[in-house]
Design an enzyme around this catalytic site. Structure first.
Site, PDB file in Angstrom:
ATOM      1  N   SER A 133      47.523  72.133  60.455  1.00 35.62           N
ATOM      2  CA  SER A 133      46.264  71.753  61.055  1.00 35.62           C
ATOM      3  C   SER A 133      45.664  72.874  60.831  1.00 35.62           C
ATOM      4  O   SER A 133      44.068  72.749  60.513  1.00 35.62           O
ATOM      5  CB  SER A 133      46.253  71.521  62.472  1.00 35.62           C
ATOM      6  OG  SER A 133      46.750  70.237  62.676  1.00 35.62           O
ATOM      7  N   HIS A 184      41.452  71.373  69.793  1.00 34.24           N
ATOM      8  CA  HIS A 184      42.085  71.360  68.345  1.00 34.24           C
ATOM      9  C   HIS A 184      40.874  71.038  67.538  1.00 34.24           C
ATOM     10  O   HIS A 184      40.693  71.624  66.468  1.00 34.24           O
ATOM     11  CB  HIS A 184      43.069  70.270  68.201  1.00 34.24           C
ATOM     12  CG  HIS A 184      43.892  70.114  67.005  1.00 34.24           C
ATOM     13  ND1 HIS A 184      43.380  69.471  65.684  1.00 34.24           N
ATOM     14  CD2 HIS A 184      45.115  70.655  66.638  1.00 34.24           C
ATOM     15  CE1 HIS A 184      44.194  69.664  64.866  1.00 34.24           C
ATOM     16  NE2 HIS A 184      45.089  70.334  65.321  1.00 34.24           N
ATOM     17  N   ASN A 244      54.085  69.168  60.545  1.00 29.69           N
ATOM     18  CA  ASN A 244      54.799  70.151  61.269  1.00 29.69           C
ATOM     19  C   ASN A 244      56.150  69.909  61.413  1.00 29.69           C
ATOM     20  O   ASN A 244      56.578  70.077  62.367  1.00 29.69           O
ATOM     21  CB  ASN A 244      53.971  70.625  62.454  1.00 29.69           C
ATOM     22  CG  ASN A 244      52.672  71.229  62.012  1.00 29.69           C
ATOM     23  OD1 ASN A 244      52.310  71.511  60.996  1.00 29.69           O
ATOM     24  ND2 ASN A 244      51.594  71.059  63.314  1.00 29.69           N
ATOM     25  N   ASP A 295      38.864  64.539  63.885  1.00 29.10           N
ATOM     26  CA  ASP A 295      39.626  65.409  64.801  1.00 29.10           C
ATOM     27  C   ASP A 295      39.468  65.148  66.222  1.00 29.10           C
ATOM     28  O   ASP A 295      39.050  63.758  66.493  1.00 29.10           O
ATOM     29  CB  ASP A 295      39.432  67.051  64.824  1.00 29.10           C
ATOM     30  CG  ASP A 295      40.837  67.594  64.674  1.00 29.10           C
ATOM     31  OD1 ASP A 295      41.144  67.771  66.011  1.00 29.10           O
ATOM     32  OD2 ASP A 295      41.455  68.131  63.629  1.00 29.10           O
TER      33      ASP A 295
END
Length: 732
Positions: A437, A261, A357, A229
């Protein structure tokens, strides 16, 4: 039957000094009165040098209108043109000499001009183009040598590929090599090293049953889990002492999380919950957590960075890898998806990947979650409803995706120091985020807990058990929304019967096909004998299951401890309407116990033979687009030099466009041809002999064309959906 929509040709011609080649648009379309779009008022221009050395300039006005111009590479053959196809709002420009090679040798994204500009690869931002080159063998070919056209930088052994950087000043050498025999010998594919982006409790933990698992001592202890990530804030109270190793692949020089994130994701997987005892632990709070920073401080990274992180995670012995990232829908031939599949099938690692998404539109599941062995995760809210943003299937590469769901709406977890991502909570150490996520790390944590319970299980056994024990979809949901349903960790821990597949896809049965057979192997991994009642259902949404459509080889099976058996499922679709059929194979232990549910899918479709012919009636390479006139679904494909290929498509009326590449007297030509799939036929023929030549001149003036554009469009009857092919010729 309603007639198919008419084609429309739009031509714009600038008359000046340079001579353009003859352009051959379809004879069935008449010229439209309006000119091609031009930039009005102030405009911002960006120029992109393609891998072939051709340059395309995009001028964008303040109100978003775009106009395009192009200059062929200096070494281009006389008469070289650029053909344009619009896909999902982006303009792709293919030089005539690569038509028939895009999608096989060359990544289509190398010609996505709008995408290259969006990702900062235009000439005003970079003077080189990052590439990933796949080899036909293990050794580097001459083209990848230090003195070759594309000197290799880093090798990826699982993919048999190398990174390379192309200096744009030398891009025309690649264009020349594409037409030179053996110049690229040993090179299988050339991809753009594209951008990958991060897909942007309480109740989420109880929703999946994590608290129940903890009460029985299952916390992921002893299981190594990797998070790839934006890095991690190891000073956060929930992550202090929780990360055993961290490594940077982003080029930022550290593993700090300046986006927030990665910290949120890592804490959801394996945070200690020390900052909010009893409320906010990770799903597997005792797992051995390692972190690879593959996305930079802007939340994005390159394909090669992600691949390097995946290889590192496998080398470190990670049992489960979380990848809350994606690059958008592909056909599965992109380098990250290919690398994931190669690593997953050659190691003991399960890759858990967010679905994306881009919902609620269909066929939006992102790479690399579409890899067959990846576990693709959709997002639901706290009531189990599908999140509007969660990407939907089916995937473009034919895999059943997404495969499972988890909470992904307003999930509260650790906030990295100095970041303001999401909705910061009353306790500023935490923030709420939404996205697939956030859903993926729930599945990663659940897989770690299940691996603790069954340390000898393979990645596929972990995946299939999580899928087979998920809480079933709600009545208004399909497998293309949430996969098998919301993960149910206590149910997975109770399951001892494991299937060799997570879903059974009968594929697309042609309208002329009758039957299809699939086999499911059931294995009893428990210590006691078990008797299973087997039931199967398969029906179109909202309809009664057709009689005789699905048959099982047995209705009951008994398995001793460690024993396996095959169950054969046969579909006889003779006489059934076309469409999508779904259902499940359910194995229910006698006397109760944990049921195993395996989704079933059948798509009744048709095979369409596509043929492309040049002006002499001979096979020719082409780029083609097909549009379903009934529902607006579109697909794009290449046709190689043999001039034919079969495509599997849902039954319906189709209209199409093709850009056919031809060489006439040594001069490149393009025919932009329109054709329809006739009623009762399974073949659509794009024939350049039905096209007519056109050029332009000014009456009474000695003129010759310098720059010409032609656009051929097809639209559905209501004008809502369409496809378009264009060309640019000449330029100064």
């Amino acid at each position: 039957m309603r007639p198919l929509a008419r084609a429309r040709l739009v031509a714009a011609i600038t008359v000046a000094a340079l001579c353009s080649p003859a352009v051959v648009p379809s004879a069935t379309a008449g010229p439209a009165p309006e000119p091609a779009a031009a930039a009005f008022g102030a405009a911002v221009s960006r120029t992109v040098t393609l891998i072939t050395g051709d340059r395309v300039t995009v001028a964008t006005t303040e109100d978003g209108r775009k106009s395009y111009s192009a200059v062929p590479a200096a070494v281009s053959a006389p008469g070289t043109m650029l053909a344009r196809t619009d896909i999902d709002g982006d303009a792709y420009f293919y030089p005539t000499d690569v038509i028939g090679k895009v999608g096989s040798l060359l990544d289509p994204q190398l010609f996505n001009v709008d995408g290259l500009i969006r990702d900062g690869y235009d000439d005003s931002h970079v003077d080189s183009l990052p590439l990933i080159v796949r080899r036909t063998g293990a050794a580097r070919p001459e083209a990848l040598s230090s003195d070759g056209l594309l000197p290799a930088k880093r090798d990826f052994h699982a993919l048999k590929a190398s990174t390379a950087v192309l200096d744009k000043d030398h891009a025309d050498e690649i264009g020349k090599a594409l037409d030179t025999k053996d110049a690229l010998k040993g090179v299988q594919s050339i991809w753009l090293d594209g951008k990958v982006h991060a897909d942007a409790l309480d109740r989420n933990l109880t929703q999946i049953g994590a608290d129940t698992a903890w009460q029985s001592g299952r916390t992921g202890k002893g299981v190594k889990v990797a998070v790839l990530d934006t890095g991690v804030d190891q000073t956060h109270v929930d992550l202090t002492g929780r990360v055993s190793e961290a490594k940077d692949f982003s080029g930022s020089g550290n593993t700090l999380d300046k986006v927030g994130h990665g910290t949120h994701v890592a804490a959801t997987v394996a945070g200690s919950g020390a900052g909010a005892p009893g409320l906010r632990s990770g799903v597997s709070p005792d797992a051995d957590l390692i972190v690879g920073k593959v996305l930079g401080d802007d939340g994005s990274g390159s394909d090669s960075q992600v691949i390097a992180g995946m290889e590192w995670a496998v080398a470190q012995g990670a049992k489960v890898v979380n990848m809350s990232l994606g690059s958008g829908p592909t056909n599965g031939q992109d380098p990250v998806t290919q690398s994931l599949e190669a690593l997953a099938t050659s190691s003991g690692t399960l890759f858990v990947v967010s679905a994306g998404n881009s919902g609620p539109n269909i066929s939006t599941v992102s790479a690399p979650s579409i890899a067959p062995h990846a576990l693709s995760v959709a997002a639901v809210d706290f009531a189990g409803g599908i999140a509007s943003f969660s990407s939907r299937g089916p995937s473009f590469n034919g895999t059943v995706k997404p495969e499972i769901a988890a909470p992904g709406v307003n999930v509260v977890a650790a906030r990295a120091t100095g970041t303001n991502i999401g909705t910061v909570q009353a306790d500023p150490a935490y923030t709420a985020l939404s996205g697939t996520s956030m859903a993926a790390p729930h599945i990663t944590g659940a897989a770690a807990v299940l691996a603790q319970e069954h340390p000898d299980w393979t990645p596929d056994q972990l995946k299939h058990t999580l899928m087979g024990t998920a809480t079933a979809q709600q009545t208004n949901q399909s497998v293309y929304d949430v996969g098998t349903g919301v993960v149910n960790l206590p149910a997975a821990l109770k399951q001892s019967v494991v299937a060799d597949t997570g879903a059974v896809d009968f594929g697309r049965l042609d309208v002329s096909d009758g039957t299809a057979t699939r086999t499911v192997k059931l294995t009893n991994t428990g210590d006691a004998s078990v008797t299973l009642s087997l039931m199967g259902t398969l029906a179109a949404a909202g309809s009664t299951p057709p009689a005789g459509l699905l048959k099982l080889s047995a209705s009951t099976v008994t398995l001793s401890a460690g024993e396996s058996t095959d169950v054969t499922l046969t579909v006889d679709s003779t006489g059934t309407p076309t469409g999508t059929y779904s259902g499940a194979l359910t194995a229910l232990p006698a006397g109760g116990g944990q049921a195993l549910r395996i989704p079933l899918l059948l798509d009744r479709a048709q095979t369409v033979k596509v043929t492309t012919l040049d002006r002499e009636g001979k096979p020719a390479p082409a780029q083609i687009s097909l549009l379903n006139a009934d529902n607006g679904a579109a697909m794009n494909a290449e046709v190689r030099a043999e001039g034919t290929r079969d495509l599997r498509v849902p039954e319906g009326r189709y209209m199409g466009l093709a850009m056919i590449r031809m060489i006439t007297d040594g001069v490149p030509q393009i025919a932009i041809v329109s054709a329809d799939l006739k009623a009762g036929s399974n073949e659509i023929v794009f024939d350049a002999r039905k096209a007519r030549r056109w050029t332009a001149s000014m009456e009474g003036k000695d003129t010759r064309p310098e720059f010409m554009t032609g656009n051929l469009s097809r639209t559905t009857d209501d004008g809502q959906f369409g496809i378009r092919h264009s060309m640019l010729a000449g330029g100064a």
